[in-house]
Scaffold this motif. Structure first.
Motif, short mmCIF file in Angstrom:
data_model
loop_
_atom_site.label_atom_id
_atom_site.label_comp_id
_atom_site.label_asym_id
_atom_site.label_seq_id
_atom_site.Cartn_x
_atom_site.Cartn_y
_atom_site.Cartn_z
N ILE A 24 0.84 -1.20 0.00
CA ILE A 24 0.00 0.00 0.00
C ILE A 24 0.87 1.25 0.00
N ALA A 25 1.92 1.22 0.79
CA ALA A 25 2.82 2.38 0.85
C ALA A 25 3.43 2.69 -0.51
N PHE A 26 3.67 1.64 -1.30
CA PHE A 26 4.27 1.84 -2.62
C PHE A 26 3.22 2.01 -3.72
N GLY A 27 1.94 2.20 -3.33
CA GLY A 27 0.97 2.62 -4.34
C GLY A 27 -0.30 1.83 -4.43
N ALA A 28 -0.38 0.64 -3.82
CA ALA A 28 -1.61 -0.14 -3.91
C ALA A 28 -2.74 0.54 -3.16
N ALA A 29 -3.97 0.39 -3.67
CA ALA A 29 -5.14 0.87 -2.94
C ALA A 29 -5.45 -0.11 -1.80
N MET A 30 -6.41 0.29 -0.96
CA MET A 30 -6.76 -0.52 0.21
C MET A 30 -8.28 -0.57 0.31
N GLY A 93 10.18 20.60 10.76
CA GLY A 93 11.24 19.74 10.23
C GLY A 93 10.95 19.27 8.82
N PRO A 94 11.79 18.34 8.31
CA PRO A 94 11.59 17.83 6.95
C PRO A 94 10.28 17.06 6.85
N LEU A 95 9.80 16.92 5.63
CA LEU A 95 8.56 16.17 5.40
C LEU A 95 8.84 14.67 5.42
N LEU A 96 7.90 13.91 5.97
CA LEU A 96 7.93 12.48 5.76
C LEU A 96 7.78 12.20 4.27
N SER A 97 8.34 11.11 3.81
CA SER A 97 8.21 10.78 2.39
C SER A 97 6.77 10.36 2.08
N PRO A 98 6.33 10.49 0.83
CA PRO A 98 4.99 10.01 0.47
C PRO A 98 4.79 8.53 0.81
N ILE A 99 5.84 7.73 0.67
CA ILE A 99 5.73 6.30 1.00
C ILE A 99 5.48 6.12 2.49
N GLN A 100 6.19 6.86 3.32
CA GLN A 100 5.97 6.78 4.76
C GLN A 100 4.57 7.24 5.14
N PRO A 137 -1.10 13.57 1.90
CA PRO A 137 -0.80 14.80 2.65
C PRO A 137 0.69 14.98 2.88
N GLN A 138 1.12 16.23 2.93
CA GLN A 138 2.50 16.54 3.31
C GLN A 138 2.55 16.67 4.84
N VAL A 139 3.42 15.87 5.44
CA VAL A 139 3.45 15.75 6.91
C VAL A 139 4.84 16.07 7.43
N PRO A 140 5.00 17.11 8.25
CA PRO A 140 6.30 17.37 8.88
C PRO A 140 6.68 16.21 9.80
N ALA A 141 7.97 15.87 9.82
CA ALA A 141 8.42 14.67 10.53
C ALA A 141 8.47 14.85 12.04
N ARG A 448 11.77 6.64 12.93
CA ARG A 448 12.40 7.48 11.90
C ARG A 448 13.90 7.26 11.88
N ARG A 449 14.51 7.13 13.05
CA ARG A 449 15.95 6.88 13.13
C ARG A 449 16.29 5.56 12.45
N CYS A 450 15.49 4.54 12.68
CA CYS A 450 15.70 3.25 12.02
C CYS A 450 15.63 3.40 10.50
N ALA A 451 14.67 4.18 10.03
CA ALA A 451 14.55 4.39 8.59
C ALA A 451 15.82 5.01 8.02
N THR A 452 16.39 5.97 8.75
CA THR A 452 17.65 6.57 8.32
C THR A 452 18.79 5.57 8.37
N SER A 453 18.83 4.75 9.43
CA SER A 453 19.87 3.73 9.54
C SER A 453 19.79 2.74 8.38
N LEU A 454 18.58 2.40 7.96
CA LEU A 454 18.43 1.49 6.84
C LEU A 454 18.99 2.11 5.55
#
Length: 525
Positions: A24-30, A93-100, A137-141, A448-454
Motif C-alpha cells: 500500500i505504501a508503494f501505491g496499492a489501494a486498500m 522539520g523535513p517532510l515524511l516521504s509520500p511512501i511513509q 498529505p504533506q506531513v512534517p516529521a 524514523r531513526r531506524c529508517a535513516t539507519s536502513l
C-alpha cells in the motif's frame, strides 16, 4: 508509483501484515470488507446513543488532555473536533516521504477498521479514497512524542482531509482543497469522534516501523549473501558453518543463519572443505619445538563468527517484526468502545513503548550489520589481508589509479554516522502537556531513526557488493568455482554498475545500488 493499479483487501479476521502495508505504501489501494463496515457503523451508532444520553466521553463531551475537566455540550461537537486538528497541526522539520505517509494512513485505517473507535464510515472512506487517488498529505516529521500516540503527524493528515495544507496528487504538489476537488472528493467536516479517532494512536510509528521491518529483512538477507561471497573470495573454511555449532548453541537466529549460509555456500568450490578428524601435524615437526608461519586453520571473525552475528541480528529483526505485526492488529486510540458489552474504556492503548523498544533494538542490530560489512570491505581492500588481491581492488596501474580507496573511506564514514545515532531514544522520556503526558515513549523518533539507519546501511552494503563483484572478477570471474549465490550477486551488481577499470566517480554507482537493495520484491536467499 509502484503498485498503483493493485489493491489490498483487508479481511475482517486477519491483520494487515507489514508486507501488505508496504505494498500500500508503494501505491496499492486498500479496501475493507463488508464485515469491517458493519462493525464501524455499529460502533458509530453506539457513540450516537451515548451522545444523546449526554454521557461524559473524553474528547467528545470533554476538552482534551489536561483540559478534560471542561465539559462540552454535544452541540459544539464540530468545533471541538476541528479545534483538535488545528491545534495539533504544529509539526516542523523535513517532510515524511509520500511512501511513509501512505504507510501511516494504511496503519490508521487498519486500527479504525476494527470497529472500536466510533469514527463515521464516511470519514474513514475518505482516507481510503485518498490512498486510491494517490492523494498524499504533506506531513512534517517532527512534533510527536509517541505518548498519546502520534497526534501531530496524524493531525497533519487529517488537516489535508479537511481541505487544508499541502498534498501530493500523483506526485504533484498542490493545495489540499484543490486536490480533493480534482478527485471529486468532499472535504471532511469532522464531528462526534471523527478527528480524535484519526489523530489519536500509534499509526505513525507503526507505519514507519512496518516499512523498516520489511527493509530490514531484505538487508539482512543481502548481508548473508555478501558474507558468503566474501568467504569465497578469501578462501574461507566451511567448518565455521557446520550445523553442529548451532546444535550446541541453540539460538533460533543462529540456527537460521547457519542453515542459510551453508545452503548458499554448499556448491562453492572455493571454500575449504571440512576435514574430520582434523589433519595430523607434520611428521617432521621437531620434538618439543614449534614451527611458525603455517596456514591458519580458521578465518577472521568476519567470516568465522558470521552465523553467530547474523543470527543475533535475525533475533532482533524477528522481535521487531512480531511487535509491529501485533500493533497493526491493535486498536490504539482513546477512548475505546465495545458496543457488544456497552462499555466505554478510557485508557492508554496509544502509548507506544512496545514499538519504541523494538525499534531501538532493531536500530542497534542494523548498526552491527554496517560495522561487519565495513570490516569485510576493509579486509577485501587491504593488500596485507586480502590474500593476493590488488590494493583497493584496482587490478592494474596501482598508484596511478586508486580503485576503491575513496569508497572504502566512505563506508567508514557511514558507519560513524550510524554510530552517532546508537543511543536509545526509548528511554528519553520528557514530560509535556502540562504534565498530563508525564511519561512519553518517543517511538516515532526511534522508527524514523531506524529508517535513516536502513538508508545508511544500504549504502554500506552497496559499496561492499560493488567491491565483491570486482573481487570475483579479479579471482577469475563468477565461473571460477564460485557458488550460484555469488554468481547471482555478481549478475545483479553488474546489471546496475559496470566494472571499475580506470578511476571514475563511484557515487552514482553507490546510489543506484543502495536504492536497488531497498526496493520491495527482492529475494536473496
Amino acid at each position: 508509483m509502484k503498485n498503483a493499479n493493485s489493491c489490498i483487501t483487508l479481511a475482517v479476521d486477519q491483520p494487515l501484515t507489514p508486507l501488505a502495508l508496504e505494498q500500500i505504501a508503494f501505491g496499492a489501494a486498500m479496501q475493507l470488507s463488508t464485515g469491517h463496515w458493519q462493525a464501524i457503523a455499529r460502533c458509530r451508532d453506539f457513540l450516537q446513543q451515548l451522545i444523546q444520553q449526554k454521557r461524559r466521553i473524553y474528547g467528545v463531551t470533554t476538552g482534551y488532555g489536561p483540559l478534560a475537566n471542561t465539559y462540552v455540550d454535544p452541540e459544539a461537537s464540530a468545533a471541538l473536533q476541528q479545534g483538535l486538528v488545528f491545534h495539533l497541526s504544529s509539526g516542523t522539520g523535513p517532510l515524511l516521504s509520500p511512501i511513509q505517509t501512505r504507510a501511516i494512513m494504511a496503519a490508521r485505517v487498519a486500527t479504525l477498521a476494527r470497529g472500536h473507535s466510533a469514527i463515521r464510515p464516511e470519514a474513514l472512506k475518505l482516507v481510503l479514497d485518498c490512498l486510491a487517488h494517490q492523494l498524499i498529505p504533506q506531513v512534517p516529521a517532527i512534533g510527536t512524542v509517541g505518548a498519546s500516540g502520534d497526534l501531530t503527524p496524524l493531525a497533519h493528515i487529517t488537516l489535508a482531509l479537511m481541505g487544508q495544507g499541502q498534498v501530493w496528487l500523483k506526485e504533484q504538489v498542490m493545495p489540499a482543497q484543490e486536490a480533493l476537488a480534482a478527485c471529486g472528493l468532499t472535504p471532511l467536516h469532522p464531528e462526534g469522534k471523527d478527528a480524535l479517532a484519526l489523530v489519536n494512536g500509534t499509526a505513525a510509528m507503526t507505519g514507519i516501523a512496518a516499512l523498516n521491518a520489511c527493509q530490514a529483512e531484505r538487508l539482512l538477507e543481502l548481508s548473508l549473501v555478501l558474507t558468503g561471497a566474501y568467504g569465497e573470495v578469501l578462501n574461507g573454511h566451511l567448518e565455521a558453518l557446520q550445523p553442529g555449532l548451532a546444535i550446541l548453541r541453540p539460538h533460533a537466529g543462529q540456527l537460521w543463519a547457519q542453515q542459510q549460509l551453508l545452503k548458499i555456500c554448499s556448491d562453492s568450490q572455493r571454500l575449504q572443505p571440512v576435514t574430520q578428524p582434523p589433519p595430523r601435524l607434520p611428521e617432521d615437526l621437531p620434538s618439543g619445538r614449534a614451527r611458525h608461519q603455517q596456514p591458519l586453520p580458521q578465518d577472521a571473525y568476519t567470516f568465522r563468527c558470521a552465523p553467530q552475528h547474523l543470527g543475533a541480528v535475525k533475533a532482533s529483526v524477528d522481535f521487531h517484526q512480531e511487535c509491529v505485526a501485533t500493533e497493526l492488529w491493535s486498536v490504539t486510540d482513546n477512548p475505546l468502545f465495545l458496543p457488544e458489552t456497552g462499555e466505554v474504556l478510557h485508557g492508554g492503548n496509544f502509548f507506544g513503548q512496545q514499538i519504541a523498544f523494538a525499534a531501538d533494538a532493531l536500530n542497534n542490530a542494523l548498526i552491527t550489520l554496517a560495522v561487519h560489512s565495513e570490516r569485510r570491505l576493509a579486509r577485501l581492500t587491504d593488500v596485507t589481508l586480502n590474500q593476493g588481491l590488488p590494493p583497493f581492488l584496482r587490478g592494474n596501474q596501482n598508484g596511478l589509479h586508486s580503485g576503491m580507496m575513496g569508497a572504502q573511506v566512505t563506508a567508514t564514514a557511514l558507519v560513524a554516522e550510524m554510530r552517532t545515532q546508537a543511543h536509545p531514544a526509548s528511554i528519553q522520556s520528557i514530560p509535556t502537556n502540562a504534565n498530563n503526558q508525564d511519561v512519553v515513549t518517543l517511538g516515532t523518533l526511534v522508527a524514523r531513526r531506524c529508517a535513516t539507519s536502513l538508508e545508511r546501511l544500504s549504502e554500506v552494503l552497496a559499496i561492499e557488493s560493488f567491491a565483491l563483484a570486482q573481487a570475483i572478477e579479479l579471482r577469475g570471474g563468477p565461473e571460477a568455482g564460485f557458488s550460484r549465490s555469488a554468481q547471482a550477486l555478481h549478475r545483479r551488481v553488474r546489471a546496475i554498475s559496470a566494472p571499475l577499470e580506470d578511476d571514475r566517480p563511484l557515487a552514482p554507482d553507490i546510489q543506484r545500488l543502495s536504492q536497488h537493495w531497498l526496493l520491495p520484491d527482492h529475494g536473496f536467499v
